[in-house]
Design an enzyme around this catalytic site. Structure first.
Site, PDB file in Angstrom:
ATOM      1  N   HIS A 307       0.793  -1.211  -0.020  1.00  0.00           N
ATOM      2  CA  HIS A 307       0.072   0.065  -0.078  1.00  0.00           C
ATOM      3  C   HIS A 307       0.996   1.463   0.141  1.00  0.00           C
ATOM      4  CE1 HIS A 307      -3.468   2.318   1.494  1.00  0.00           C
ATOM      5  NE2 HIS A 307      -2.861   3.191   1.704  1.00  0.00           N
ATOM      6  N   GLU A 308       1.824   1.500   0.794  1.00  0.00           N
ATOM      7  CA  GLU A 308       2.717   2.496   1.220  1.00  0.00           C
ATOM      8  C   GLU A 308       3.632   2.565   0.067  1.00  0.00           C
ATOM      9  OE1 GLU A 308       1.808   4.723   3.207  1.00  0.00           O
ATOM     10  OE2 GLU A 308       0.563   3.576   4.558  1.00  0.00           O
ATOM     11  N   HIS A 311       2.064   4.504  -3.169  1.00  0.00           N
ATOM     12  CA  HIS A 311       1.966   5.768  -2.876  1.00  0.00           C
ATOM     13  C   HIS A 311       3.204   6.889  -3.445  1.00  0.00           C
ATOM     14  CE1 HIS A 311      -1.478   6.162  -0.879  1.00  0.00           C
ATOM     15  NE2 HIS A 311      -1.248   5.654   0.307  1.00  0.00           N
ATOM     16  N   ASP A 320      -5.464   7.804  -1.945  1.00  0.00           N
ATOM     17  CA  ASP A 320      -6.460   7.160  -0.884  1.00  0.00           C
ATOM     18  C   ASP A 320      -7.743   7.661  -1.166  1.00  0.00           C
ATOM     19  OD1 ASP A 320      -4.293   5.433   0.516  1.00  0.00           O
ATOM     20  OD2 ASP A 320      -3.840   7.162   1.642  1.00  0.00           O
TER      21      ASP A 320
END
Length: 357
Positions: A307-308, A311, A320
């Protein structure tokens, strides 16, 4: 993130649009109004890059919206769309991994209620360039079923004279601004981590690398015309363009885990999972929920790292839009393009729980 106070940027107001009503099917058929206007600094008699943000409920029904989709509790996501001279202004604030929203994550606006806050946008966006800035509140609002409605405000417009003083102030007040990570090959670096935390992180990083490799292999083995339920569950209807976007994202995510100098900071004491600054690869800050998560599986440590990693602007530059499996699945149905821009959708595709071919 340490926020900056207001400081003189030599801004001059050109125009401001106020009172743009937006439909937000958040609770019943109630609507919301979002208003923005530049804030005058009386001490210097000029506009310093701040805006007053107001959200109003003009209806006779209470409206419930997610707190983190508003700036009233801090700006920890790209809530605003800002451009200067037709170019997008980089968001430099935090991007946070959260869990499924609970009842306490919602803000209620009573009938007729309005709520306002003054925001120094230069604390979260790169205002160093001189020019005419257009600022929009550009967010999704959700009902309890996870259905989304985009809110677009008519832009507030202001002129900003960028300067070296601005950059010096950013460096002085924000020690993470423009942070460069020393090249260390594929060996991760740990900050404020105990020995046991470092061991757990090595395991999680290896699992995240495996997840990313599996996702990359999926895209290599399929095409946009023969996707399976795994793809459609998390990314929705497939087109050639969307499929290529997903493929490119996971190619970049896997390459980052395999070849980039990753730093993990364990100093965060917040209740959420983790966060990053998207303009500062490849440093990931892990928080309390990360340590209570399993190594693999839904909302796992390995998945959080996926997820991170997604980004970072240098990797996939995801946003998000929604959090949690329910919201991610609904987003894939309602807006596949934004599903391919949502970090949780990348995480859940990688975790693949329950497993789908």
């Amino acid at each position: 993130m340490k926020h900056l106070g207001a400081f003189a940027l030599g801004t001059t107001l050109l125009a401001a649009s106020i009172g743009h009503a937006v439909a937000a099917n958040v609770s019943g058929n109630a609507s919301l109004q979002v208003e923005m206007a530049p804030v005058l600094d009386k001490a210097v008699g000029d506009y310093l890059g701040s805006v007053r943000f107001t959200m109003r409920n003009p209806s006779d029904q209470a409206v419930r919206i997610l707190k983190w989709q508003t700036p009233f509790f801090g700006v920890d996501a790209k809530l605003f769309s800002i451009n200067v001279g037709g170019e997008e202004v980089l968001y430099t604030g935090r991007m946070i991994k959260r869990g499924e929203p609970t009842a306490r994550d919602y803000l209620t606006l009573r009938p007729g209620e309005a709520r306002s806050i003054d925001l120094d946008l230069s604390a979260f966006y790169d205002f160093a360039k001189s020019g005419q800035y257009e600022v929009r509140y550009d967010e999704f609002l959700f009902d309890n079923g996870g259905r989304a409605k985009r809110v677009n405000t008519t832009p507030t417009v202001m002129w900003v004279d960028g300067s070296d003083q601005f950059l010096a102030k950013r460096v002085e007040d924000d020690p993470y601004f423009g942070l460069g990570v020393k090249a260390l090959g594929v060996t991760p670096t740990f900050t404020k981590c105990t020995t046991s935390q470092q061991s757990a992180l090595v395991t999680a990083l290896n699992s995240a690398d495996s997840y990313a490799g599996n996702a990359k292999s999926y895209f290599a083995a399929h095409s946009y015309a023969n996707v399976s339920a795994r793809y459609t569950t998390w990314f929705g209807a497939s087109t050639s363009s969307r499929y290529t976007t997903g493929k490119n994202h996971f190619d970049a995510i896997q390459a980052a885990f395999a070849t980039k100098p990753i730093t993990v900071d364990c100093g965060c004491k917040k209740t959420y999972y983790a966060y990053v600054y998207p303009t500062q690869p490849y440093k990931i800050y892990v928080c309390k929920a990360f340590w209570t998560a399993p190594n693999v599986g839904t909302d796992s440590r390995a998945g959080t790292l996926i997820h991170e990693m997604s980004h970072f602007n240098a990797v996939a530059g995801t946003d998000d839009h929604v959090y949690g499996q329910t919201g991610a699945k609904n987003l894939a149905i309602s807006n596949p393009d934004n599903a391919l821009d949502n970090a949780d959708n990348h995480e859940y595709f990688s975790e693949n729980t329950p497993a789908q071919n």
